[in-house]
Scaffold this active site. Sequence first.
Site, PDB file in Angstrom:
ATOM      1  N   LYS A  78      14.246  -9.598   3.029  1.00  0.00           N
ATOM      2  CA  LYS A  78      13.520  -8.351   2.493  1.00  0.00           C
ATOM      3  C   LYS A  78      13.870  -7.150   3.773  1.00  0.00           C
ATOM      4  CE  LYS A  78       8.943  -6.786   1.193  1.00  0.00           C
ATOM      5  NZ  LYS A  78       7.353  -7.107   1.033  1.00  0.00           N
ATOM      6  N   SER A 153       5.897  -6.204  -3.540  1.00  0.00           N
ATOM      7  CA  SER A 153       6.649  -5.353  -2.960  1.00  0.00           C
ATOM      8  C   SER A 153       7.973  -6.045  -2.758  1.00  0.00           C
ATOM      9  CB  SER A 153       6.215  -4.699  -1.839  1.00  0.00           C
ATOM     10  OG  SER A 153       6.032  -5.581  -0.897  1.00  0.00           O
ATOM     11  N   SER A 177       2.593  -9.739  -2.330  1.00  0.00           N
ATOM     12  CA  SER A 177       3.883  -9.287  -2.354  1.00  0.00           C
ATOM     13  C   SER A 177       5.027 -10.361  -2.428  1.00  0.00           C
ATOM     14  CB  SER A 177       4.309  -8.314  -1.334  1.00  0.00           C
ATOM     15  OG  SER A 177       3.869  -6.985  -1.848  1.00  0.00           O
TER      16      SER A 177
HETATM   17  N1  GLN Z   1       0.613  -4.978  -4.243  1.00  0.00           N
HETATM   18  C1  GLN Z   1      -0.136  -4.647  -2.856  1.00  0.00           C
HETATM   19  C2  GLN Z   1       0.021  -3.457  -2.417  1.00  0.00           C
HETATM   20  O1  GLN Z   1       0.392  -2.340  -2.849  1.00  0.00           O
HETATM   21  C3  GLN Z   1       0.623  -5.765  -1.960  1.00  0.00           C
HETATM   22  C4  GLN Z   1       1.715  -5.319  -0.983  1.00  0.00           C
HETATM   23  C5  GLN Z   1       1.998  -6.542  -0.308  1.00  0.00           C
HETATM   24  O2  GLN Z   1       1.422  -7.526  -0.341  1.00  0.00           O
HETATM   25  N2  GLN Z   1       2.917  -5.842   0.733  1.00  0.00           N
HETATM   26  O3  GLN Z   1      -0.414  -3.207  -1.183  1.00  0.00           O
END
Ligand code: GLN
Length: 486
Positions: A78, A153, A177
Amino acid sequence: MLHTLSACELRERFINGTHSAQEITSYFLQRIQKYDPQIRAFLEVLENDAMQKAKLLDEKRADKKPLGAFAGVPIAIKDNIHIKGKKTTCGSKILENFIAPFAATCCELLEEQDAIFIGKTNLDEFAMGSSTENSAFFQTKNPWNLACTPGGSSGGSAAAVATRLCPVGLGTDTGGSVRQPAALCGIVGLKPTYGRISRWGIVAYGSSLDQVGTFSTTVEDTALLMETIGKHCSKDSTSINIAPDLHRAELKNFKKNIRIGVPWQFLEGLDKDTENNFKDALKVFESQGAMLCNVDLSILKYSLATYYILAPAEASTNLARYDGIRYGLRSKEAKTLDEVYDYTRDEGFGAEVKRRIMLGTFVLSSGYKDAYYRKAQQVRTKIIDAFKVAFQSCDFVAIPCVPNGAFELGSKKDPLTMYLEDIYTIAANLTGLPAISLPSGFSKDAKPLGLQLIAPELCEKPLLQASYFFQNETKFPEHIPHLFKD
Ligand code: GLN
């Protein structure tokens, strides 16, 4: 058909001489060339570096030198995790040309074990989002349904592994994420205990919640990844100083008469399709002697509100470093110091990142700190306590990973609707507990769904044993999206 093999199997083929590392690498590079234009999982494909590394590995094998646990295995990273000397954009314009000056510990550990970094993958800007639509560069698509999101994400890594553009990948999980995109793409995603994998070299979002997580198609590969990167690191003050578990050797030692806690009250109102899938998944354990019990985690109804105070608060302090001076972009229009800050952030950050910085600054400001930030911390402690009580009567807590299958790209325009996606994943970050998402079949409209198991802290070993059992019973890893079978 090397793409149907797991990382463990690929390594085996390389070690025993069936395939050279260069053959394996160019096979996956060709697959990326063929399919990534449809999926758009990669921000950058590290073609030359990967081939060079493969050549070195072939020489190493020819010289009969010892080969690492990841020898010959391509892996996607990532793009908020540093590979030394390569770009780390975080999916943001503000870091569009930023070159990582050092390696993340997890990448260093993989490198030591002879892994081949095949590319950097797309993400929501600074890992803020649940669909990868917040990337400043482009959207990634779900390989099971190209009109839908792969989740986020870490949607790039999840889509890459699900499309079998590489066997394994790394993501980060601050509120789900890794697990949510794993579920939506039909693969395995693990977020270990907070502190198990070093955060050194990971671009910070919410430091008390961030954790590196793994993507794979088999639980065995998850175990291989954890053995390799789940190690103490002196550069991360929150890294847990205990010896790594040797997971793979013990994967089969699953004690079937486990107790699984289900927070039925919290799950009230669950979508019918998701509920049926969840109940069927639980039956896999029940039929082999597991017992289900009800656990009271009704406090989790506050988890979303708690997270969306704490994560932006931490983000607003972490992102203060992007000031146009120390890192990345500097606005060309700016003439005064204030303009350097203002214009750079205005041009460099996308809407969601700006929203969270403002929200975070607000909840931390004097006058509101006690009402929001401190209160949220207190609720966080209560959630931790509720899990401690729950684990007195069960070995794992089970909940679905996602409320529904993958949604259509562009369909969630209101940020609050998007935040609701995280309802089932956030608890594991607020508590620091290890949690895994396992492919549990498909919704009625043929979209993958995931079963989530949450374990007591540092119980990755039994968690992986239970997961291994589940996967062997269900055989879901054998599914490859029909468009990308060949
Ligand atoms: N969807 C969550 C957010 O928008 C988690 C994001 C993540 O785990 N980086 O913060």
